[in-house]
Design an enzyme around this catalytic site. Structure first.
Site, short mmCIF file in Angstrom:
data_model
loop_
_atom_site.label_atom_id
_atom_site.label_comp_id
_atom_site.label_asym_id
_atom_site.label_seq_id
_atom_site.Cartn_x
_atom_site.Cartn_y
_atom_site.Cartn_z
N ARG A 51 39.65 73.34 47.49
CA ARG A 51 39.47 73.16 46.17
C ARG A 51 40.63 73.28 45.46
O ARG A 51 40.84 73.44 44.03
CB ARG A 51 38.38 73.69 45.39
CG ARG A 51 36.87 73.45 46.10
CD ARG A 51 36.52 71.98 45.88
NE ARG A 51 35.33 71.75 46.55
CZ ARG A 51 35.20 71.44 48.22
NH1 ARG A 51 36.26 71.13 48.81
NH2 ARG A 51 33.94 71.15 48.54
N SER A 103 28.94 72.46 41.25
CA SER A 103 28.71 73.80 41.53
C SER A 103 29.53 74.62 40.75
O SER A 103 30.93 74.35 40.68
CB SER A 103 29.18 73.90 43.17
OG SER A 103 28.26 73.18 44.09
N GLU A 162 34.39 78.10 40.54
CA GLU A 162 34.99 76.75 41.09
C GLU A 162 35.40 75.88 39.81
O GLU A 162 36.35 75.22 39.99
CB GLU A 162 34.07 75.93 41.97
CG GLU A 162 34.58 74.98 42.80
CD GLU A 162 33.69 74.27 43.83
OE1 GLU A 162 33.39 73.20 43.62
OE2 GLU A 162 33.10 75.02 44.61
#
Length: 303
Positions: A175, A226, A296
């Site tokens: 990510r 998320s 995240e």
């Protein structure tokens, strides 16, 4: 009387400029204070001109795509927020390669590549963002991510220079890309290398992925995907559920009862409600399991 910054933007042909624009209108969480300026940019030439004016006035800036994976604090954002408009929503097939504009929907592109009989982009079928953001964040799901299929990305650097970065130069990790660390720029176009496959089989797989997300994630409520990265060898959602936090609520923000790694806006939540809930979840998991959950989602703006 217009501010000199706005005057200069108008002088170079920029028209879609909003002042004190609530970013709750532009994020999937439906929270966030105002941006001093929000500019919808329609072409690459216009984007270049916007960057020149920003640099002239020495204003802070950032890009937001479709507002997913993003939490804007209640105080909003000082300076300039840029959004890529319709002129950046395009794609073109060149054999097994696909070239897509930075404003193109990842979900739409996944559907189009499946129908074209190209495999490799199915993972993006449930990522509610755009191509520019997916490259910036190395977006992924279902065991794959952008780094697996990206060839190169066209980027306008903060300096106003146009460059093309290879997959290797983007230095992807989980990510993350170099654009979050050492190089400020805006992804305006990306080239992906896919493989030939059976259109029906690929479309079926894409449909299964979408159905699974619909059945297991609270996509009918304002959320941002998320919230926490998965710790090594485990799942954040499992830890949060096991800790008894399913349905835990602060203000209008709630740990989703459908998927515990989602925080949903169920009743006019503020960004601070969401931040407080994130902090409470982190504290609980740290105390119970000695695991540090890392968000995240990107948190930006002023309190």
């Amino acid at each position: 009387m217009r501010k000199p910054f706005v005057e200069d933007l108008i002088r170079v042909g920029v028209q879609d400029i909003k002042e004190n624009e609530p970013l709750s209108r532009h994020t999937t969480w439906k929270v966030g204070g105002p941006a001093d300026f929000l500019i919808n940019v329609k072409t690459k030439n216009e984007l270049e001109n916007v960057m020149k004016v920003i640099n002239k006035h020495k204003l802070p800036w950032r890009v937001i795509g479709r507002g997913s994976n993003l939490l804007v604090r209640d105080g909003g954002i000082r300076g300039v927020v840029i959004k890529l408009d319709k002129g950046f929503e395009y794609f073109e097939f060149q054999g097994t390669k696909v070239i897509a504009g930075g404003g193109t929907s990842t979900v739409m592109l996944a559907t189009k590549t499946a129908r074209q009989g190209l495999t490799g982009f199915e993972f993006a079928g449930g990522i509610p963002g755009n191509i520019g953001g997916a490259v910036y964040m190395n977006g992924g799901a279902h065991g794959s991510d952008v780094s697996e299929v990206l060839v190169s990305a066209e980027v306008l650097l903060e300096s106003g220079e146009w460059i093309t970065l290879s997959n290797e130069q983007l230095a992807f990790s989980y990510r993350t890309s170099v654009l979050q660390k050492d190089m400020r720029g805006i992804v305006t176009e990306a080239t992906f290398q896919l493989e030939e496959g059976d259109a029906e089989v690929i479309t079926d797989a894409l449909t299964r992925f979408k159905d699974r997300r619909r059945q297991t994630q609270p996509l009918q409520l304002p959320c941002a995907g998320s919230v926490f990265r998965n710790p090594v060898g485990d799942f954040s959602g499992r830890l949060i559920e096991e800790a008894g936090l399913r349905g835990y609520r602060i203000g209008g923000a709630e740990v989703s009862t459908m998927h515990c790694n989602f925080i949903v806006n169920i009743d006019q939540a503020t960004a601070q409600n969401v931040l407080d809930l994130i902090a409470h979840v982190q504290k609980t998991i740290r105390e119970k399991y000695h695991v540090e959950l890392e968000p995240e989602v990107q948190v930006i703006g002023e309190a």
